[in-house]
Design a protein around this motif. Structure first.
Motif, mmCIF file in Angstrom:
data_model
loop_
_atom_site.group_PDB
_atom_site.id
_atom_site.type_symbol
_atom_site.label_atom_id
_atom_site.label_comp_id
_atom_site.label_asym_id
_atom_site.label_seq_id
_atom_site.Cartn_x
_atom_site.Cartn_y
_atom_site.Cartn_z
ATOM 1 N N LYS A 46 -1.801 19.810 -18.738
ATOM 2 C CA LYS A 46 -2.991 20.022 -17.921
ATOM 3 C C LYS A 46 -3.913 21.049 -18.572
ATOM 4 O O LYS A 46 -3.474 22.102 -19.023
ATOM 5 C CB LYS A 46 -2.590 20.491 -16.520
ATOM 6 N N TYR A 50 -7.550 23.212 -18.006
ATOM 7 C CA TYR A 50 -8.431 23.706 -16.949
ATOM 8 C C TYR A 50 -9.726 24.245 -17.554
ATOM 9 O O TYR A 50 -9.740 24.743 -18.680
ATOM 10 C CB TYR A 50 -7.729 24.802 -16.142
ATOM 11 N N THR A 73 -13.119 21.544 -6.943
ATOM 12 C CA THR A 73 -12.524 21.197 -8.231
ATOM 13 C C THR A 73 -12.757 19.714 -8.451
ATOM 14 O O THR A 73 -12.866 18.937 -7.499
ATOM 15 C CB THR A 73 -11.012 21.492 -8.293
ATOM 16 N N SER A 121 -10.953 16.672 -10.729
ATOM 17 C CA SER A 121 -9.746 16.431 -11.521
ATOM 18 C C SER A 121 -9.594 14.950 -11.823
ATOM 19 O O SER A 121 -9.952 14.092 -11.009
ATOM 20 C CB SER A 121 -8.505 16.959 -10.789
ATOM 21 N N TYR A 122 -9.028 14.669 -12.996
ATOM 22 C CA TYR A 122 -8.957 13.298 -13.495
ATOM 23 C C TYR A 122 -7.987 13.273 -14.672
ATOM 24 O O TYR A 122 -7.666 14.318 -15.255
ATOM 25 C CB TYR A 122 -10.346 12.837 -13.967
ATOM 26 N N THR A 123 -7.508 12.098 -15.026
ATOM 27 C CA THR A 123 -6.657 11.936 -16.207
ATOM 28 C C THR A 123 -7.067 10.655 -16.919
ATOM 29 O O THR A 123 -7.081 9.582 -16.321
ATOM 30 C CB THR A 123 -5.166 11.851 -15.832
ATOM 31 N N GLU A 128 -7.077 16.815 -16.755
ATOM 32 C CA GLU A 128 -7.996 17.954 -16.681
ATOM 33 C C GLU A 128 -8.411 18.263 -15.251
ATOM 34 O O GLU A 128 -8.584 17.359 -14.426
ATOM 35 C CB GLU A 128 -9.243 17.683 -17.525
ATOM 36 N N CYS A 129 -8.596 19.538 -14.995
ATOM 37 C CA CYS A 129 -9.127 20.011 -13.716
ATOM 38 C C CYS A 129 -10.226 21.030 -14.009
ATOM 39 O O CYS A 129 -9.999 21.986 -14.743
ATOM 40 C CB CYS A 129 -8.027 20.645 -12.872
ATOM 41 N N GLN A 130 -11.395 20.786 -13.451
ATOM 42 C CA GLN A 130 -12.522 21.703 -13.633
ATOM 43 C C GLN A 130 -12.783 22.460 -12.332
ATOM 44 O O GLN A 130 -12.916 21.854 -11.269
ATOM 45 C CB GLN A 130 -13.787 20.923 -14.038
ATOM 46 N N HIS A 135 -11.322 13.450 -7.425
ATOM 47 C CA HIS A 135 -10.261 14.372 -7.010
ATOM 48 C C HIS A 135 -8.886 13.731 -7.135
ATOM 49 O O HIS A 135 -8.091 13.763 -6.199
ATOM 50 C CB HIS A 135 -10.505 14.857 -5.577
ATOM 51 N N LEU A 168 -3.321 15.542 -10.627
ATOM 52 C CA LEU A 168 -2.926 15.510 -12.028
ATOM 53 C C LEU A 168 -1.434 15.230 -12.128
ATOM 54 O O LEU A 168 -0.647 15.810 -11.403
ATOM 55 C CB LEU A 168 -3.251 16.836 -12.721
#
Length: 300
Positions: free
Chosen positions: A131, A133, A207, A209-211, A221-223, A297, A300
């Motif tokens: 993961k 960030y 946040t 988040s996606y893969t 990843e998570c932003q 959203h 992950l």
């Protein structure tokens, strides 16, 4: 662009950025990456086969998992042992992601709230699907009449990734041992010359988040997303050279650009999240509203 065509383009973006979950992805063939029996990532098959050359660091694939050697029982030992392997793998022509070596350390852990188990070179994280960030800032203005406009950055043509594409006003990866707010202020100052006194007024709002997978591996990843209302008289300036220009655009123009190939994909997702939260996209008028929200959203 007709509304239905715009919506379909957005759905295509979300599918692309979540393609690891789609039928036909490499997920079914990936190995869990485990440290102390805790999963911290996904290792594609071609990477797992390379790791068998280093049994003193990586245990052979077993039960669908590749584990770090349990003899590596501390943060420093794990980090240094894996980094030594990666330095050797840099010479392997098939691992193109390592050609973009950055000398940036990213933390490796199961959940963001967990203590890090090791650090890993940023360029190598996709080989292990760990993961990643980051922090993204939506810079926007509100006119005296209430009209919202958004500042977008144009990435430098010399950037390693997504050169020349549109981006959020500032953004950056979260390095090992560095806090979220510290990263926000640092990136605002370095990329857009936004003074700390202004940057510190940014609000944490979401946040995203996606893969996804591509030829370089698995990107989970998570932003951390912040909104920053900038003064009407303030204009971001090019700082460290990662950006070539800034544009202040009305929201309708931003929406139009989101569906072009001119936008960095994950930054487009951050802007989409802004449009939803600020009611520029509403469920009564957007039939794909639920799909948009879900696609932004993914766990992950």
């Amino acid at each position: 662009m007709a509304n239905s065509a715009w919506s379909e383009k957005i759905l295509q973006l979300l599918r692309r950025m979540n393609n690891f979950y789609l039928p036909g992805s490499c997920r079914a063939n990936c190995f869990r990456f485990e440290i102390n029996e805790a999963q911290v990532g996904w290792i594609p098959p071609h990477v797992a086969s390379l790791l068998t050359r280093y049994p003193e660091v990586f245990s052979p694939p077993h039960g669908g998992a590749v584990s770090l050697n349990p003899c590596l029982d501390s943060y420093d030992m794990r980090s240094e042992a894996v980094d030594a392997v990666l330095q050797r793998l840099r010479q392997h022509s098939s691992l193109t992601c390592l050609k973009g070596w950055r000398d940036e350390k990213y933390s490796v852990m199961s959940e963001f709230s967990d203590p890090p188990l090791m650090w890993m070179e940023r360029a190598a994280t996709s080989l292990f699907g760990v993961k990643r960030y980051g922090v993204h800032i939506n810079g926007y203005t509100v006119s005296d009449s209430g009209e919202v406009s958004m500042w977008l950055a144009r990435r430098s043509p010399t950037k390693q990734t997504y050169p020349g594409l549109l981006d959020n006003v500032a953004a950056g990866g979260l390095a090992a041992g560095v806090g979220i707010k510290h990263t926000l202020v640092k990136e605002c100052q370095e990329e857009a010359c936004i003074p700390a006194a202004i940057a510190e007024k940014a609000h944490p709002v979401s946040t995203v988040s996606y893969t996804y997978e591509d030829e370089e591996g698995v990107f989970a990843e998570c932003q951390f997303v912040f909104d920053l209302e900038l003064p009407l008289e303030f204009k971001p300036r090019v700082g460290d050279g990662e950006v070539q220009d800034f544009y202040l655009l009305p929201i309708d123009k931003v929406k139009e650009l989101l569906t072009t190939d001119d936008f960095k994909p994950n930054s487009g997702m951050v802007v989409l999240d802004f449009l939803i939260r600020h009611s520029f996209i509403e469920p009564d008028t957007e039939s794909s509203y639920q799909e948009f929200v879900a696609g932004l959203h993914r766990p992950l």
